[in-house]
Design a protein around this motif. Structure first.
Motif, mmCIF file in Angstrom:
data_model
loop_
_atom_site.group_PDB
_atom_site.id
_atom_site.type_symbol
_atom_site.label_atom_id
_atom_site.label_comp_id
_atom_site.label_asym_id
_atom_site.label_seq_id
_atom_site.Cartn_x
_atom_site.Cartn_y
_atom_site.Cartn_z
ATOM 1 N N ASN A 158 6.560 1.049 -1.327
ATOM 2 C CA ASN A 158 8.010 0.915 -1.459
ATOM 3 C C ASN A 158 8.678 1.092 -0.108
ATOM 4 O OD1 ASN A 158 7.905 0.520 -4.232
ATOM 5 N ND2 ASN A 158 8.006 2.696 -4.679
ATOM 6 N N THR A 209 2.820 4.544 -7.637
ATOM 7 C CA THR A 209 3.529 4.428 -6.365
ATOM 8 C C THR A 209 3.997 5.795 -5.883
ATOM 9 O OG1 THR A 209 5.379 3.303 -5.260
ATOM 10 C CG2 THR A 209 5.634 3.789 -7.609
ATOM 11 N N ALA A 251 -0.912 -0.700 -8.072
ATOM 12 C CA ALA A 251 -0.102 0.166 -7.207
ATOM 13 C C ALA A 251 0.774 -0.703 -6.320
ATOM 14 C CB ALA A 251 -1.005 1.061 -6.358
ATOM 15 N N GLN A 252 1.745 -0.055 -5.673
ATOM 16 C CA GLN A 252 2.565 -0.779 -4.707
ATOM 17 C C GLN A 252 3.149 0.175 -3.683
ATOM 18 O OE1 GLN A 252 5.711 -2.679 -7.115
ATOM 19 N NE2 GLN A 252 7.203 -1.272 -6.245
ATOM 20 N N TRP A 304 6.368 7.668 -9.254
ATOM 21 C CA TRP A 304 6.665 7.858 -7.828
ATOM 22 C C TRP A 304 6.685 9.330 -7.419
ATOM 23 C CZ3 TRP A 304 10.991 10.139 -5.388
ATOM 24 C CH2 TRP A 304 12.027 10.541 -6.228
ATOM 25 N N VAL A 348 2.637 6.090 -0.437
ATOM 26 C CA VAL A 348 2.994 4.675 -0.320
ATOM 27 C C VAL A 348 4.477 4.415 -0.093
ATOM 28 C CG1 VAL A 348 0.983 3.893 -1.618
ATOM 29 C CG2 VAL A 348 3.089 4.449 -2.850
ATOM 30 N N TYR A 349 5.252 5.454 0.253
ATOM 31 C CA TYR A 349 6.642 5.206 0.641
ATOM 32 C C TYR A 349 6.660 4.939 2.143
ATOM 33 C CZ TYR A 349 9.187 6.145 -3.688
ATOM 34 O OH TYR A 349 9.719 6.049 -4.949
ATOM 35 N N MET A 379 6.769 3.292 -13.383
ATOM 36 C CA MET A 379 6.396 3.408 -11.981
ATOM 37 C C MET A 379 6.387 4.892 -11.636
ATOM 38 S SD MET A 379 7.907 0.432 -9.549
ATOM 39 C CE MET A 379 7.163 -1.195 -9.612
#
Length: 777
Positions: free
Chosen positions: A478, A423, A475-476, A404, A428-429, A402
């Motif tokens: 968080n 991520t 992707a994601q 980040w 994307v946080y 991942m």
């Protein structure tokens, strides 16, 4: 601008205005945008109280999905369609899995006067088709709904479409976790990354180690604010039993969401150390973390009992989650304890770990730790995911990454043949502010990630070789919950930014258009309100752009809305109304003096939220400014003109664009006043947060010049250096001259302390100097 083949909202508006029927018209302008839609020209399907939902009698998954669709329709309309396994009846929404596609999550929808047929390549595909129909129903529908005849073909661009939830910093009950899953399901998110353990709380029952929940799930208090050193004296506790875990996993599976648990190791383990002190390098005593950030105490890499403990934990955890992956963290593990620990030093000697140009012995020891845990988990039939720090010291053989800390780690891993989930925190946080009006937003971590920025993210790194692109799984977003004590806080930070990620990983990136996205999102926001979901509406209001013109010496303000709604404005703190001055889109409003600017947009004759901006006009506004030392790359924002744009930095956060940060250097700025100018004083603010490494200047000096070459110092003041922490505070530094001087050029120097002092926990690290508007009078 790329739109749908036919922008149905225009067509449906025409139909609604000309039809004699009272039925509400469904709209396929949804989020995420469908890949392909074709009008058929046939009569519409009428959804009513007599409509049924059918499914094949032999398919239990479609039966469950049919029940969910009935529930979704009831949530919107108040009536609940009957579900049936009869296939040959009219006025039916039919679910099936006869669609042939290489994509296991694809579906096709055909709509005619008799049926809506949702045909998935699998049951998952059919479920996403259900979400499309659900979101097509207007939020205010309470009678018959017309679905125009169309054929929709849809499928995701990426296989991993994720969202995480941190339940360690704050615990959330089972009902809320299910509500969170419901929100994810609405937008075709298929992975729920569940962060179950950290320094501040262990949240999963491990029967062989009961103290993990007896001790590790409870902290005595929580720090208030950011780096304040003050605590609320309120205990926080809670954990999930293994039976509750099974129930939540089943709930997610029914919505075609895979839960990937995270057991964070070898750092972020203070809750485990407090429960079983022998797992640490020092033996304790330890206590569950009550502050945010990174702790020095981590699992002992030289102690074989640690690996026995982890093997036992994984033996209980892994069977609870059908996912092929488990996340093992691997992030932010300080090596201080290892470098002083006899057992860890012995391990390093045994392994022959030595300093190398690429990796320190501590990084190599972490690589050994992760690889050993990976092998342990592989023998149990699972694979690991780790944060990109596990690349340091060498990547474990079969690990997924991942990424980040930007995308670089993901590119490196993909080039090595490892699966990657993108991520990057700056996009994307979702524990970051989502509106620049931070004083009106819930208090949070501090950075600014607006909806538009999240939407702009592309998971596929530019320049990655085509043969390596297959390793970018998706992707994601968080969500870290240090500053989210309630479910309502989480919902507000999630919505609507999860929608931006959903469209990013579902829809062809060439079709993305931000204003069109916001238009569709605005329609869906009615669903959020009806379902009782907290959600931020900042993107639907007035957006601004402040342009500093140092040639004309003007501050120009531009405004817009996603749909060009009429905007009216006032100067001088008057409340704007529809009778105020209308704003002409694309035209600047030039700020010429101290003023409070207010504006309001009207959408369908409904008055929106008032936009307000306080401008501080001074002699240096919009004047050319140069900096001797560059700001730190994380705090450069709009550069030097940030300091002459008439805006003060917010007290709530120094990370949202109005403060420039200088790391290990002085602040020195030269301002060209353009002509001989009377100067009597200068003010600037310094954001001080000593625990966070932000210190006030050692001194402030003001120098003036007629030619820009020869300067005369007209003010100098030295300040007392701090010897202990203070809570975050904004300090105004002033240079008040005994008598007015004339000068064309102004130089201001704020001398920094450069390095954190010996009394500081991070002594020797670079100190930050945060500066906002340089005001000259």
């Amino acid at each position: 601008m790329f739109r749908n083949f036919l922008h149905l909202s225009v067509l449906l508006f025409f139909i609604a205005c000309t039809s004699e029927k009272t039925a509400t018209i469904a709209s396929y302008d949804i989020v995420p945008m469908v890949q392909e839609i074709k009008t058929t020209g046939g009569k519409p399907f009428i959804l009513s109280k007599t409509t049924k939902i059918s499914f094949p009698a032999s398919n239990s998954k479609l039966a469950r999905s049919a029940a969910l669709l009935s529930e979704y329709i009831a949530q919107i309309t108040g009536f609940r369609p009957e579900i049936t396994d009869k296939q040959d009846i009219k006025n039916t929404i039919r679910l099936t899995t006869d669609y042939s596609s290489d994509n296991p999550e694809a579906y096709i929808i055909n709509i005619n006067s008799s049926h809506i047929t949702i045909n998935g390549s699998t049951e998952a595909g059919a479920f996403y088709g259900i979400q499309t129909i659900r979101k097509s129903i207007p939020a205010d529908a309470d009678t018959e709904i017309e679905f125009p005849g169309v054929e929709i073909t849809d499928y995701p661009d990426y296989a991993h479409r994720g969202a995480s939830l941190d339940v360690s910093r704050h615990f959330f009950p089972v009902d809320f976790v299910k509500k969170y899953i419901d929100i994810l399901a609405m937008f075709n998110i298929n992975v729920f990354h569940w962060h179950l353990t950290d320094d501040q709380g262990w949240r999963i029952e491990i029967k062989k180690y009961p103290k993990l929940t007896e001790i590790g799930s409870r902290r005595e208090q929580t720090i208030t604010g950011r780096h304040t050193g003050e605590f609320d004296n309120k205990p926080v506790s809670g954990f999930y039993t293994q039976e509750e875990i099974k129930d939540i996993v089943k709930y997610a599976e029914e919505r075609f969401i895979t839960i990937i648990p995270e057991i964070d190791i070898p750092g972020h383990t203070l809750a485990a150390l407090a429960s079983y002190p022998y797992l640490g390098c020092t033996g304790g005593p330890y206590q569950v973390g009550t502050e945010w950030g990174i702790y020095e105490d981590v699992l002992c890499a030289g102690n074989d009992e640690v690996f026995t403990f982890l093997d036992d934990v994984m033996t209980e955890v892994l069977p609870l989650f059908p996912a092929q992956y488990i996340h093992i963290g691997g992030d932010e593990c300080l090596k201080n304890r290892w470098m002083a620990c006899p057992k860890c030093q012995a391990r390093m000697r045994h392994l022959g770990l030595k300093e190398s140009p690429e990796h320190s012995p501590g990084e190599q020891l972490q690589s050994y730790f992760i690889a050993r845990v990976e092998k342990m988990i592989n023998t149990k039939g699972k694979k690991i995911i780790g944060w990109d720090e596990i690349l340091e010291g060498g990547i474990a053989p079969n690990a997924a990454i991942m990424s980040w800390r930007g995308t670089e780690g993901g590119v490196y891993a993909a080039n090595k043949g490892h699966n990657v989930i993108m991520t990057p925190e700056q996009y994307v946080y979702l524990d970051y502010y989502q509106s620049p009006d931070v004083d009106d937003e819930p208090f949070t971590f501090g950075w600014l990630t607006e909806l538009k920025k999240t939407y702009s993210f592309n998971p596929m790194p530019a320049g990655l070789e085509e043969g390596r692109q297959k390793y970018i799984l998706g992707a994601q977003v968080n969500i870290w919950t240090e500053y989210m004590p309630s479910g309502q806080n989480v919902e507000y930070m999630l919505l609507p930014r999860i929608c931006a990620l959903a469209e990013t990983v579902w829809t062809n990136p060439e079709r993305k258009d931000y204003d069109d996205f916001v238009s569709r999102l605005y329609r869906l926001s009615g669903h959020f309100d009806k379902l009782g979901y907290e959600n931020c509406k900042q993107a639907y209001g007035i957006q601004d752009s402040i342009v500093v013109d140092t040639i004309k010496n003007e501050i120009n303000l531009y405004m817009s809305t996603f749909d060009n709604s009429p905007i009216y404005y006032t100067l001088g703190n008057k409340e704007p109304t529809a009778e105020s001055v209308p704003y002409i889109y694309g035209s600047p409003i030039t700020i010429k003096g101290n003023t409070i600017f207010k504006a309001v947009a009207y959408r369908k004759n409904v008055r929106g939220k008032v936009y307000s901006k306080d401008f501080i006009f001074h002699k240096a506004c919009a004047k050319p400014i140069t900096l001797k030392y560059d700001p730190d790359k994380r705090y450069i924002f709009s550069g030097a003109t940030t300091l002459v744009n008439g805006q003060l930095g917010s007290n709530a956060s120094y990370r949202t664009g109005m403060w420039l940060g200088f790391a290990g250097t002085d602040f020195e700025a030269d301002i060209d006043m353009k002509e001989q100018t009377d100067i009597s004083s200068l003010d600037l603010n310094s954001y001080v947060n000593t625990r966070g490494g932000l210190f006030a200047p050692k001194s402030l000096a003001l120098l003036v010049s007629a030619d820009g070459n020869t300067y005369k110092e007209v003010f100098k003041e030295t300040y007392e250096e701090r010897t202990e922490h203070i809570s975050p505070v904004v300090i105004t530094l002033s240079a008040n001259l005994d008598e007015t001087v004339k000068a064309r050029y102004v130089k201001v120097i704020a001398e920094s302390i450069k390095e954190l002092p010996d009394w500081h926990e991070k002594k020797g690290d670079k100190a930050y100097l945060m500066i906002d508007e340089v005001r000259v009078y």
